[in-house]
Design an enzyme around this catalytic site. Sequence first.
Site, PDB file in Angstrom:
ATOM      1  N   PRO A 146      38.086  59.500  43.297  1.00 16.57           N
ATOM      2  CA  PRO A 146      38.230  59.106  41.260  1.00 16.57           C
ATOM      3  C   PRO A 146      39.781  58.726  41.106  1.00 16.57           C
ATOM      4  CG  PRO A 146      38.700  61.309  41.769  1.00 16.57           C
ATOM      5  CD  PRO A 146      37.989  60.991  43.071  1.00 16.57           C
ATOM      6  N   ARG A 170      40.464  56.587  38.029  1.00 13.98           N
ATOM      7  CA  ARG A 170      40.816  56.544  36.344  1.00 13.98           C
ATOM      8  C   ARG A 170      41.079  58.511  36.147  1.00 13.98           C
ATOM      9  NH1 ARG A 170      39.593  52.486  33.183  1.00 13.98           N
ATOM     10  NH2 ARG A 170      37.704  52.078  34.641  1.00 13.98           N
ATOM     11  N   TYR A 211      39.491  43.020  28.564  1.00 11.65           N
ATOM     12  CA  TYR A 211      38.124  44.263  28.898  1.00 11.65           C
ATOM     13  C   TYR A 211      37.792  44.067  27.013  1.00 11.65           C
ATOM     14  CZ  TYR A 211      39.058  45.567  33.920  1.00 11.65           C
ATOM     15  OH  TYR A 211      39.357  45.416  35.105  1.00 11.65           O
ATOM     16  N   CYS A 267      52.203  33.887  26.139  1.00  4.98           N
ATOM     17  CA  CYS A 267      51.233  32.354  24.755  1.00  4.98           C
ATOM     18  C   CYS A 267      50.420  32.823  25.279  1.00  4.98           C
ATOM     19  CB  CYS A 267      52.366  31.564  25.203  1.00  4.98           C
ATOM     20  SG  CYS A 267      54.305  31.158  25.022  1.00  4.98           S
ATOM     21  N   TYR A 269      44.551  51.648  36.144  1.00  3.91           N
ATOM     22  CA  TYR A 269      45.027  50.414  35.721  1.00  3.91           C
ATOM     23  C   TYR A 269      45.828  50.015  35.006  1.00  3.91           C
ATOM     24  CZ  TYR A 269      40.186  51.205  38.060  1.00  3.91           C
ATOM     25  OH  TYR A 269      40.078  52.582  39.250  1.00  3.91           O
TER      26      TYR A 269
END
Length: 438
Positions: free
Chosen positions: A294, A296, A336, A362, A390
Amino acid sequence: MISPSKEAIPLPALAGFTKRHGSWFAEEIPLADLAKQFGTPLYVYSKNALVQAFQAYDRACLDANGQRRARIHYAMKANSNLAVIDCLKNLGAGFDLVSGGELARALSIGADPSSLVFAGVGKSSSEIRQALKAGVKSINVESTAELQKINRLAAEIGCRAPISLRVNPDVDAQTHPYISTGLRGNKFGIAYHEVLKTYREAALLSQIDIVGIDCHIGSQITTTSPYLDALDKVLDLIAQLKREGILIHHLDLGGGLGITYGSETPPDITEFANTLLNRIAERGFSHLEVIFEPGRSLIGNAGVLVTQIEYLKPGAEKNFCIVDAGMNDLMRPALYEAYHGIVPVQEKNVKPSVYDIVGPVCESGDWLGKDRLLAVEEGDLLAVLSAGAYGFVMASNYNTRPKPAEIMVDGKNAYVIRQREKITDLFATENTLPERNT
Ligand code: LLP
């Protein structure tokens, strides 16, 4: 992971972060105090949240009698800060690594090489040498070409190479296409129908020790069924290999268990682990050492990104809340269309409006949240929730923006676990061309 345009999405349960009398705290410290002391944008982690997440996962790896059924190898790509990995090492975690850099991090905190598995679809020769010399537990192999290369390099070094093959089980993890890895069309793993053949080939190679089998089907997965599908397919392979005299010692089920960012309802960790580990036992494979990787689900909800509002900019179609953190600091929304809860660090009694929360970079893709109802003014602080995984690790220096500082809070204490980059650091290793003598 499409950003929903509703402010009614519930906030995730955050073990280390609480709102008290309208102000958000990291454990015992107001986020506003941390922002004042360390500046913004600022990543803040709760040690307690990390410890709790690990311990819940670890407890789920034990059976009713306290016997260990599985081990946790934290996927440090989710957050490889030395303080985070050191804390997890001290709790008993091993690590899943995907680069020579991550291997160096693990070794620098004194991780036991036998607690390291080395994965990745494109390992370089130098990374493979590093892993072999360090004596990792397993190199997870993703192609025949890689297998041959590992055999050659082990012969050069004069050692044996412990390997697992990463199986691509061709199951749909039902997640964002960019973080789905177990489908036939993905670049990852060895195609299911090629796996037995590749093990047979591995068994004939002089320097290779077959130690395990590996499978990772994707990330932010919120149901157990794709895992069960993959598991059954991998167990079928192990059974067939046994019939052929090829013995597998460990079964690495990868990572990928999702977390709640907004309205997701991932399975509870105990239920998740029990479902998989019971299936392994029912099918007669209790002798296997099981590994979970694992990332996240251990660190995701243990971190937030604190950012300050630079400007409120009413627009013809949209109101923009322009903050000092951009896509370079937290890339997930841009990459995402990922949803993160966003809250004012201190509640205020001003008129709320619906804003797109955008950064200073920008690019029109530089947003952190869309259509959020916020009662805020210029200069206020916002906390972007669930940013522990992440987040910092995917940060870049785009637009020559220094990466944020990282702070870990432990009760009443705050520790700088990574200093804010200085602008001069960003181009200190660059050179202009020598003057031309014409
Ligand atoms: N094991 C392997 C072989 C992996 O490739 C990954 C993640 C993990 C374990 C850990 O997965 P986790 O438990 O963290 O889901 N940047 C994306 C996520 C990419 C995941 C890549 N592999 C995001 O921000 O959603």
